[in-house]
Design a protein around this motif. Structure first.
Motif, PDB file in Angstrom:
ATOM      1  N   ARG A 193      46.181  32.149  42.605  1.00  0.00           N
ATOM      2  CA  ARG A 193      46.956  33.025  41.734  1.00  0.00           C
ATOM      3  C   ARG A 193      47.484  32.239  40.550  1.00  0.00           C
ATOM      4  O   ARG A 193      47.887  31.085  40.693  1.00  0.00           O
ATOM      5  CB  ARG A 193      48.133  33.626  42.523  1.00  0.00           C
ATOM      6  CG  ARG A 193      47.680  34.555  43.633  1.00  0.00           C
ATOM      7  CD  ARG A 193      48.846  35.005  44.495  1.00  0.00           C
ATOM      8  NE  ARG A 193      48.410  35.987  45.492  1.00  0.00           N
ATOM      9  CZ  ARG A 193      49.207  36.547  46.386  1.00  0.00           C
ATOM     10  NH1 ARG A 193      50.505  36.213  46.413  1.00  0.00           N
ATOM     11  NH2 ARG A 193      48.732  37.434  47.248  1.00  0.00           N
ATOM     12  N   THR A 194      47.504  32.869  39.392  1.00  0.00           N
ATOM     13  CA  THR A 194      48.099  32.224  38.229  1.00  0.00           C
ATOM     14  C   THR A 194      49.616  32.404  38.286  1.00  0.00           C
ATOM     15  O   THR A 194      50.138  33.183  39.094  1.00  0.00           O
ATOM     16  CB  THR A 194      47.558  32.828  36.913  1.00  0.00           C
ATOM     17  OG1 THR A 194      48.133  34.136  36.727  1.00  0.00           O
ATOM     18  CG2 THR A 194      46.036  32.935  36.916  1.00  0.00           C
ATOM     19  N   TYR A 204      50.947  36.046  38.223  1.00  0.00           N
ATOM     20  CA  TYR A 204      50.471  37.011  39.225  1.00  0.00           C
ATOM     21  C   TYR A 204      51.500  38.121  39.487  1.00  0.00           C
ATOM     22  O   TYR A 204      51.171  39.309  39.448  1.00  0.00           O
ATOM     23  CB  TYR A 204      50.140  36.272  40.526  1.00  0.00           C
ATOM     24  CG  TYR A 204      49.695  37.188  41.653  1.00  0.00           C
ATOM     25  CD1 TYR A 204      48.380  37.630  41.735  1.00  0.00           C
ATOM     26  CD2 TYR A 204      50.597  37.608  42.629  1.00  0.00           C
ATOM     27  CE1 TYR A 204      47.967  38.474  42.755  1.00  0.00           C
ATOM     28  CE2 TYR A 204      50.191  38.450  43.659  1.00  0.00           C
ATOM     29  CZ  TYR A 204      48.880  38.878  43.713  1.00  0.00           C
ATOM     30  OH  TYR A 204      48.477  39.711  44.729  1.00  0.00           O
ATOM     31  N   ASP A 205      52.749  37.740  39.745  1.00  0.00           N
ATOM     32  CA  ASP A 205      53.786  38.747  40.040  1.00  0.00           C
ATOM     33  C   ASP A 205      54.033  39.670  38.847  1.00  0.00           C
ATOM     34  O   ASP A 205      54.273  40.866  39.015  1.00  0.00           O
ATOM     35  CB  ASP A 205      55.093  38.070  40.468  1.00  0.00           C
ATOM     36  CG  ASP A 205      54.982  37.395  41.828  1.00  0.00           C
ATOM     37  OD1 ASP A 205      54.075  37.776  42.602  1.00  0.00           O
ATOM     38  OD2 ASP A 205      55.785  36.484  42.106  1.00  0.00           O
ATOM     39  N   HIS A 219      51.774  40.533  36.600  1.00  0.00           N
ATOM     40  CA  HIS A 219      50.648  41.477  36.548  1.00  0.00           C
ATOM     41  C   HIS A 219      50.888  42.664  37.483  1.00  0.00           C
ATOM     42  O   HIS A 219      50.664  43.812  37.113  1.00  0.00           O
ATOM     43  CB  HIS A 219      49.338  40.785  36.937  1.00  0.00           C
ATOM     44  CG  HIS A 219      48.907  39.698  36.000  1.00  0.00           C
ATOM     45  ND1 HIS A 219      48.932  39.841  34.627  1.00  0.00           N
ATOM     46  CD2 HIS A 219      48.442  38.439  36.235  1.00  0.00           C
ATOM     47  CE1 HIS A 219      48.513  38.719  34.068  1.00  0.00           C
ATOM     48  NE2 HIS A 219      48.204  37.861  35.022  1.00  0.00           N
ATOM     49  N   MET A 277      44.097  44.454  40.230  1.00  0.00           N
ATOM     50  CA  MET A 277      43.694  43.059  40.407  1.00  0.00           C
ATOM     51  C   MET A 277      42.317  42.976  41.063  1.00  0.00           C
ATOM     52  O   MET A 277      41.993  43.766  41.958  1.00  0.00           O
ATOM     53  CB  MET A 277      44.725  42.310  41.253  1.00  0.00           C
ATOM     54  CG  MET A 277      46.154  42.381  40.720  1.00  0.00           C
ATOM     55  SD  MET A 277      46.386  41.606  39.091  1.00  0.00           S
ATOM     56  CE  MET A 277      46.333  39.851  39.544  1.00  0.00           C
ATOM     57  N   TYR A 285      40.011  33.403  41.527  1.00  0.00           N
ATOM     58  CA  TYR A 285      41.395  33.826  41.260  1.00  0.00           C
ATOM     59  C   TYR A 285      41.534  35.334  41.415  1.00  0.00           C
ATOM     60  O   TYR A 285      40.588  36.081  41.219  1.00  0.00           O
ATOM     61  CB  TYR A 285      41.805  33.453  39.825  1.00  0.00           C
ATOM     62  CG  TYR A 285      42.139  31.995  39.651  1.00  0.00           C
ATOM     63  CD1 TYR A 285      43.465  31.558  39.603  1.00  0.00           C
ATOM     64  CD2 TYR A 285      41.135  31.045  39.559  1.00  0.00           C
ATOM     65  CE1 TYR A 285      43.771  30.217  39.451  1.00  0.00           C
ATOM     66  CE2 TYR A 285      41.436  29.692  39.414  1.00  0.00           C
ATOM     67  CZ  TYR A 285      42.752  29.295  39.360  1.00  0.00           C
ATOM     68  OH  TYR A 285      43.047  27.965  39.216  1.00  0.00           O
ATOM     69  N   ASP A 286      42.747  35.779  41.708  1.00  0.00           N
ATOM     70  CA  ASP A 286      43.102  37.191  41.592  1.00  0.00           C
ATOM     71  C   ASP A 286      43.512  37.415  40.142  1.00  0.00           C
ATOM     72  O   ASP A 286      44.509  36.833  39.689  1.00  0.00           O
ATOM     73  CB  ASP A 286      44.285  37.530  42.520  1.00  0.00           C
ATOM     74  CG  ASP A 286      43.833  37.872  43.925  1.00  0.00           C
ATOM     75  OD1 ASP A 286      42.694  38.336  44.081  1.00  0.00           O
ATOM     76  OD2 ASP A 286      44.622  37.670  44.862  1.00  0.00           O
TER      77      ASP A 286
END
Length: 380
Positions: A12-13, A16-17, A19, A26, A32-33
């Motif tokens: 996850r980058t 992520y949260d 997004h 996703m 990656y997600d």
């Protein structure tokens, strides 16, 4: 942010949260997600980027630093590009080649003064790092920057937005030109920015420490011109811009000449240049430069509304297969389908009529100039 991923879980980058909070759909991409799209949808995201400014999370890309007095000459031994004479605070497009002249990956190289800064493709970053370590060990220090995120702000309003957020900066983003780089403080973080991108629009790529990435993203999204953009629109934007996607429009079986990237082969590294050859596959690439390649990447305009997708065979008037589509879809700016692919050199002339085979149906297409939409890079 983890730089590793397993089959069980995607990495996850740092965004992520955010997004999820923004309602992103996703999807797994390069380990990656990643956000494919947000609630407004790919079409609106695409058009918003062309009209105002879109914010992309591209933190899955690999960021590396090469340092030491021999770094530029060392990197030149792996790419057919002039790195030694790359001015400070400038960036250049490059390709890693293999002994057959095929493309291992494409990348961006910036001269940071006392180091080189590289951005490589997400799916290739581990092999690229291994490639650098294998061939350049002892010649320069190779550092993976896993503690940094990468954001892209793309579109005609991008410069005004960044200039508004960095009014005291010695490097005024609005005064930078295409492929210029510099350090700028944004959201209390020291960022490394380049005036470049992957959409055909004016814009910037911003390397920011992971710890401040979300704060910066929220600050950018708070600007009235900026909307979040996912991978779906990133793909349609780059396709309209005629830009290659590694692993689709070029790979280890393709030379830069076949891929219509001759413009990226620096004159100083060509047969009659001051630092000719000396990189993997130089002989094969020089042969293609001198004699021409047997196939070429071309733009394709389908003449019906039916999109022509990757993998579709291209046939001539007699139904003989003479090529294949490598990227294709709907071009929202043009309001019609666009594609690119490889054809035998005899069929590469602009205006050549062909057919693409789509589910057994022969769809008429025409070889077309790229980019499909005019590039709007700011050159001053």
């Amino acid at each position: 942010m983890s730089d590793t991923s397993s089959a069980a879980a995607s990495a996850r980058t740092a965004l992520y949260d955010l997004h999820l909070e923004l309602g992103a759909k996703m999807v797994p991409f390069a380990g990656y997600d990643m956000p494919l799209q947000y609630p407004s949808g790919i079409l609106k995201e695409h058009k918003h980027t062309r009209a105002e400014a879109g914010l992309f999370d591209v933190s899955h890309m690999g960021q590396l630093r090469l340092s030491g007095p021999d770094a530029a000459a060392a990197l030149e031994s792996l790419v057919p590009v002039d790195i030694v004479d790359l001015p400070a605070n400038r960036q250049r497009y490059a390709v890693f080649t293999n002994p057959q002249g095929g493309i291992l990956d494409d990348l961006m190289v910036s001269n940071g003064g006392d180091h080189l800064f590289l951005v490589v493709n997400a799916a290739c970053k581990q092999q690229d790092t291994a490639h650098l370590r294998q061939h350049l060990a002892g010649r320069c220090e190779i550092e993976e920057l896993t503690d940094r995120s990468l954001l892209a702000l793309q579109g005609p309003a991008a410069a005004a937005v960044l200039a508004r957020l960095a009014p005291e900066s010695a490097n005024n983003p609005a005064k930078m030109v295409f492929m210029q780089t510099g350090k700028v403080t944004l959201a209390d973080a020291e960022c490394f920015i380049s005036r470049s991108g992957y959409t055909g629009e004016d814009g910037f790529e911003i390397s920011v420490p992971n710890a401040q990435a979300e704060k910066l993203a929220r600050l950018l999204l708070a600007q009235p011109e900026v909307a979040p953009i996912g991978l779906g629109a990133r793909d349609s934007l780059r396709l309209e811009a005629g830009l290659c996607l590694y692993g689709h429009d070029m790979d280890v079986s393709t030379t830069p000449v076949e891929a219509s990237l001759t413009w990226a082969l620096s004159k100083v590294r060509r047969a009659d240049g001051a630092r000719a050859g000396g990189y993997p596959g130089a002989a094969q690439i020089e042969q293609h430069l001198a004699q021409g390649a047997s196939r070429k990447r071309v733009g394709l305009l389908p003449l019906e509304r039916m999109p022509v997708r990757e993998g579709a065979e291209l046939v001539d008037a007699d139904g003989k297969v003479i090529g294949k589509v490598t990227s294709g879809g709907f071009g929202p700016t043009l309001d019609k389908p666009v594609a690119m692919g490889y054809v035998e050199a005899a069929f590469a002339k602009i205006g050549t009529p062909l057919h693409a085979m789509v589910r057994g149906k022969a769809v008429p297409v025409e070889v077309a100039a790229m980019p499909f939409t005019p590039a709007r890079y700011f050159r001053g």
